[in-house]
Design an enzyme around this catalytic site. Structure first.
Site, PDB file in Angstrom:
ATOM      1  N   CYS A 135      59.398 -25.571  44.898  1.00  0.00           N
ATOM      2  CA  CYS A 135      59.479 -25.116  46.293  1.00  0.00           C
ATOM      3  C   CYS A 135      59.223 -26.287  47.243  1.00  0.00           C
ATOM      4  CB  CYS A 135      58.466 -24.012  46.573  1.00  0.00           C
ATOM      5  SG  CYS A 135      58.711 -22.509  45.612  1.00  0.00           S
ATOM      6  N   CYS A 176      53.899 -24.162  44.546  1.00  0.00           N
ATOM      7  CA  CYS A 176      55.087 -24.308  43.694  1.00  0.00           C
ATOM      8  C   CYS A 176      55.741 -25.682  43.874  1.00  0.00           C
ATOM      9  CB  CYS A 176      56.059 -23.177  44.043  1.00  0.00           C
ATOM     10  SG  CYS A 176      57.719 -23.356  43.372  1.00  0.00           S
TER      11      CYS A 176
END
Length: 148
Positions: A74, A71
């Protein structure tokens, strides 16, 4: 309010009684079981095996970042979460849960988008926020949620 808190060791998850006065004074303390520091200013990794010791049994608020290694947001938020840990500990424990490795925890908490932060107090979810954010916002959001 009691004079001690139960704090889970970041290394072995053993619950330790810790004097509240020393916590407020910035004393990191050590685990009675493994002698690891109870705080080092970094988020800890949680999994199914140690999650409940930190979220439900320990008496410190716990801020969890649910994330995945693939991600992009992230990855961008990771250093911000790290900075927030250095500033919020020892009054709040910060932790990360890799949703790819810990799908049971992601499902248990209904994680539908990442990154998602959930703030727990004594086993109960008290706040949730999705999306990447900076360290200052993480700190303010956490303190505001705890003040409610």
């Amino acid at each position: 309010m009691t004079d001690t808190l139960l704090i889970a060791c970041p290394k072995c998850s053993t619950l330790n009684r810790f004097p509240r006065a020393k916590l407020d004074g910035g004393n990191a303390g050590k685990c009675g079981q493994c002698s690891a520091p109870l705080f080092d200013g970094h988020p800890i990794a949680l999994a199914s095996g140690n999650f409940d010791a930190h979220a439900g049994k320990a008496e410190l608020p716990l801020l969890v970042d649910f994330w995945a290694p693939w991600c992009g947001p992230c990855k961008a938020m990771a250093p911000q979460f790290e900075r927030a840990a250095a500033r919020l500990e020892p009054s709040v424990r910060l932790a990360k849960v890799n949703t790819d490795d810990q799908q049971e925890l992601a499902q248990r908490f209904g994680i539908q988008g990442i990154p998602t932060m959930i703030l727990f107090r004594q086993g109960k979810e008290i706040a949730r926020q999705s999306g990447a954010t900076d360290a200052g916002t993480i700190e303010r959001w956490t303190r505001d949620a705890l003040a409610r």
